[in-house]
Every structure is written in structure tokens, then in C-alpha cells.
Motif scaffolding. Sequence first.
Motif, PDB file in Angstrom:
ATOM      1  N   ARG A 194       0.825  -1.203   0.000  1.00 17.50           N
ATOM      2  CA  ARG A 194       0.000   0.000   0.000  1.00 17.50           C
ATOM      3  C   ARG A 194       0.869   1.267   0.000  1.00 17.50           C
ATOM      4  NH1 ARG A 194      -2.744  -1.006   4.246  1.00 17.50           N
ATOM      5  NH2 ARG A 194      -1.868   0.475   5.706  1.00 17.50           N
ATOM      6  N   LEU A 195       2.029   1.180   0.629  1.00 11.03           N
ATOM      7  CA  LEU A 195       2.931   2.334   0.695  1.00 11.03           C
ATOM      8  C   LEU A 195       3.737   2.525  -0.584  1.00 11.03           C
ATOM      9  CD1 LEU A 195       4.256   1.907   4.354  1.00 11.03           C
ATOM     10  CD2 LEU A 195       2.680   3.661   3.523  1.00 11.03           C
ATOM     11  N   GLY A 196       3.679   1.551  -1.511  1.00 14.89           N
ATOM     12  CA  GLY A 196       4.357   1.717  -2.790  1.00 14.89           C
ATOM     13  C   GLY A 196       5.380   0.666  -3.141  1.00 14.89           C
ATOM     14  N   MET A 197       5.546  -0.370  -2.307  1.00 20.98           N
ATOM     15  CA  MET A 197       6.498  -1.438  -2.618  1.00 20.98           C
ATOM     16  C   MET A 197       6.000  -2.248  -3.814  1.00 20.98           C
ATOM     17  SD  MET A 197       7.676  -4.670  -0.266  1.00 20.98           S
ATOM     18  CE  MET A 197       6.182  -5.620  -0.659  1.00 20.98           C
ATOM     19  N   VAL A 198       6.870  -2.448  -4.788  1.00 21.88           N
ATOM     20  CA  VAL A 198       6.502  -3.246  -5.955  1.00 21.88           C
ATOM     21  C   VAL A 198       7.354  -4.513  -6.075  1.00 21.88           C
ATOM     22  CG1 VAL A 198       5.581  -1.299  -7.253  1.00 21.88           C
ATOM     23  CG2 VAL A 198       8.025  -1.842  -7.427  1.00 21.88           C
ATOM     24  N   ASP A 199       8.402  -4.611  -5.287  1.00 21.78           N
ATOM     25  CA  ASP A 199       9.243  -5.811  -5.322  1.00 21.78           C
ATOM     26  C   ASP A 199       9.974  -5.904  -3.995  1.00 21.78           C
ATOM     27  OD1 ASP A 199      10.337  -8.129  -6.315  1.00 21.78           O
ATOM     28  OD2 ASP A 199      12.007  -7.124  -7.319  1.00 21.78           O
ATOM     29  N   ALA A 200      10.300  -7.123  -3.580  1.00 20.85           N
ATOM     30  CA  ALA A 200      10.998  -7.328  -2.312  1.00 20.85           C
ATOM     31  C   ALA A 200      11.904  -8.536  -2.411  1.00 20.85           C
ATOM     32  CB  ALA A 200       9.992  -7.513  -1.180  1.00 20.85           C
ATOM     33  N   ALA A 201      13.034  -8.458  -1.725  1.00 25.78           N
ATOM     34  CA  ALA A 201      13.967  -9.582  -1.699  1.00 25.78           C
ATOM     35  C   ALA A 201      14.687  -9.613  -0.359  1.00 25.78           C
ATOM     36  CB  ALA A 201      14.989  -9.453  -2.829  1.00 25.78           C
ATOM     37  N   ILE A 202      14.950 -10.808   0.121  1.00 30.42           N
ATOM     38  CA  ILE A 202      15.770 -11.005   1.319  1.00 30.42           C
ATOM     39  C   ILE A 202      17.120 -11.520   0.839  1.00 30.42           C
ATOM     40  CG2 ILE A 202      16.039 -12.218   3.500  1.00 30.42           C
ATOM     41  CD1 ILE A 202      13.700 -10.289   3.485  1.00 30.42           C
ATOM     42  N   ARG A 203      18.186 -10.817   1.196  1.00 32.17           N
ATOM     43  CA  ARG A 203      19.520 -11.217   0.742  1.00 32.17           C
ATOM     44  C   ARG A 203      20.471 -11.335   1.932  1.00 32.17           C
ATOM     45  NH1 ARG A 203      17.932  -7.844  -3.789  1.00 32.17           N
ATOM     46  NH2 ARG A 203      17.754  -9.199  -5.615  1.00 32.17           N
ATOM     47  N   THR A 204      21.491 -12.146   1.764  1.00 37.70           N
ATOM     48  CA  THR A 204      22.491 -12.376   2.811  1.00 37.70           C
ATOM     49  C   THR A 204      23.864 -11.989   2.294  1.00 37.70           C
ATOM     50  OG1 THR A 204      21.187 -14.203   3.723  1.00 37.70           O
ATOM     51  CG2 THR A 204      23.518 -14.109   4.333  1.00 37.70           C
ATOM     52  N   TYR A 205      24.621 -11.270   3.127  1.00 41.48           N
ATOM     53  CA  TYR A 205      25.966 -10.836   2.771  1.00 41.48           C
ATOM     54  C   TYR A 205      26.952 -11.283   3.857  1.00 41.48           C
ATOM     55  CZ  TYR A 205      23.459  -7.716  -0.415  1.00 41.48           C
ATOM     56  OH  TYR A 205      22.624  -7.203  -1.386  1.00 41.48           O
ATOM     57  N   GLY A 206      28.149 -11.619   3.429  1.00 42.19           N
ATOM     58  CA  GLY A 206      29.214 -11.960   4.368  1.00 42.19           C
ATOM     59  C   GLY A 206      29.115 -13.344   4.971  1.00 42.19           C
ATOM     60  N   ALA A 207      28.394 -14.246   4.341  1.00 43.19           N
ATOM     61  CA  ALA A 207      28.246 -15.593   4.892  1.00 43.19           C
ATOM     62  C   ALA A 207      29.580 -16.324   4.971  1.00 43.19           C
ATOM     63  CB  ALA A 207      27.253 -16.399   4.059  1.00 43.19           C
ATOM     64  N   ASP A 208      30.511 -15.972   4.073  1.00 43.98           N
ATOM     65  CA  ASP A 208      31.824 -16.620   4.075  1.00 43.98           C
ATOM     66  C   ASP A 208      32.846 -15.871   4.916  1.00 43.98           C
ATOM     67  OD1 ASP A 208      31.755 -14.439   2.367  1.00 43.98           O
ATOM     68  OD2 ASP A 208      33.280 -15.262   1.011  1.00 43.98           O
TER      69      ASP A 208
END
Length: 251
Positions: A194-208
Amino acid sequence: MSDTPPVRREQEPSAALPAAPAAAARVFGDRMALAERFAAVLADTGVSHGLIGPREVPRLWDRHVLNCAVAHPAFPEGASVIDVGSGAGLPGLALAVVRPDLRLHLVEPMLRRTTWLSTTVEALGLDNVTVHRGRAEELTGRLSAPYATARAVARIDKLARWTFPLLEDGGVLVALKGEQAAQELEEERRVLTRLGMVDAAIRTYGADLLEVPTVTMELTVSTAGRSTVRAARTPGGRPWKGDTTTGRRAT
């Protein structure tokens, strides 16, 4: 909120800053010396100014500096990024150190914190940072960028209300979250849409690199699809003027 520091009991002495872990050199590369200077400032005046708890110093590298810096691939070359609720410059200053090509706008409402941020920017010689004193909602219509970020500021529905109006059409909020990021996204997906989000993703950084990797919630916004957000106004009804303290290079 008052800018006057609260009366405190005698402060617990902070532990010594540990040597940088091997992972730090892999992340910062030829900017490693600058990263060590930033960590030293956090362990010193960051603690004395109440921005970092003294018990956080032994884990300052992994939990704070590297936790923020490893997320830098989320931003393309030369991007402008608004860091909302910057506080101790996390993630904003960590990103500015690791990525001199980025243009960081640090948004923080408290005077003593913006003073510390400006002093730290000057001490580190960062020419890609601008410090803005004010609340995010007060800067709507006066500050915008294709990217925004925040860490440990608020739950995503509230953070979206503050940051989405600062994003350009197609802009992305990169919110540094913990392991509950996916659950939080699903719980608030309807509000975010409703606020305007059109796409979303959960990402992980630094796992190594890190024992506890950094998890981000990356939300893309369409200005055409979001609800109208009124610009913040003073009690007298006039648009808020705000206050800006620039670093070495205004952006």
C-alpha cells in the motif's frame, strides 16, 4: 527529544578495541587503515558520547563495522544513498569507508549525534558524506536518492513510512535486518504494498566472512503506486526548513 545528554551513573569503562579480524582486510582492501581509524573512533568518542555501549567494544568489528560494510554490494557504482537514523554512522560511515564511490547522506535528528558525525567525517577525511540534521519525514521533498538504508531503527512498516518518500521512482530501501527478516516482510507485506512497494527480496551478505552474516530486506518502490505522504510541517503550518551540515564535498 532533548539534545541534552541525560545524567548518567558512573560509566562502565570500555574494553580495549581488539585487533581487526582477517575478514576486515578482505572487505576493506586498500581502505583498511581508514577502517581501523573509524573503528578506533567508535571505541573512543563513540562510547564517551553514548553512541556505542562500552560492552560492544570487544565485538565492534564483527557486530558493527563489518556487519554494515559487507552489505556494500547492494549499491551500484556511484550511487547516492540516504542513511536514516545514522546514529554512530552505522551503516552510513562504514559504507563510505569501504566504497569511496558512493555518496552518503546521513540523516539524524539529534544535535549531539550530528555534531559527532560531522566531526568524525572531518577526522577521517571523507569527502563523500553529507550530514543532515532532521527526521526523515521532515526531509520529504528536500532530499531524495535512488537508495536508502537503515540499521536497527524501526520495524519495516514504520521504516517504510519514513524512507519511501525519500526514494526516487524505482528506488530501493536496503534495510539491514536480522534472521527474522523474511517473517517480518511477510507480516507487513500488505502495508508495504500500500505504501508503494513493488518488489521485495531477502539477501544475505558476508556468509563466508562473518559468524553471523548480514541479512537485508531490499524493497523496490514505485512513486506512482504509493499512498500520498504529506510533507512534514511545523506547528504553525509552514514547511520544515531543517538543518544540513555538509562534509568535504556537498552532494
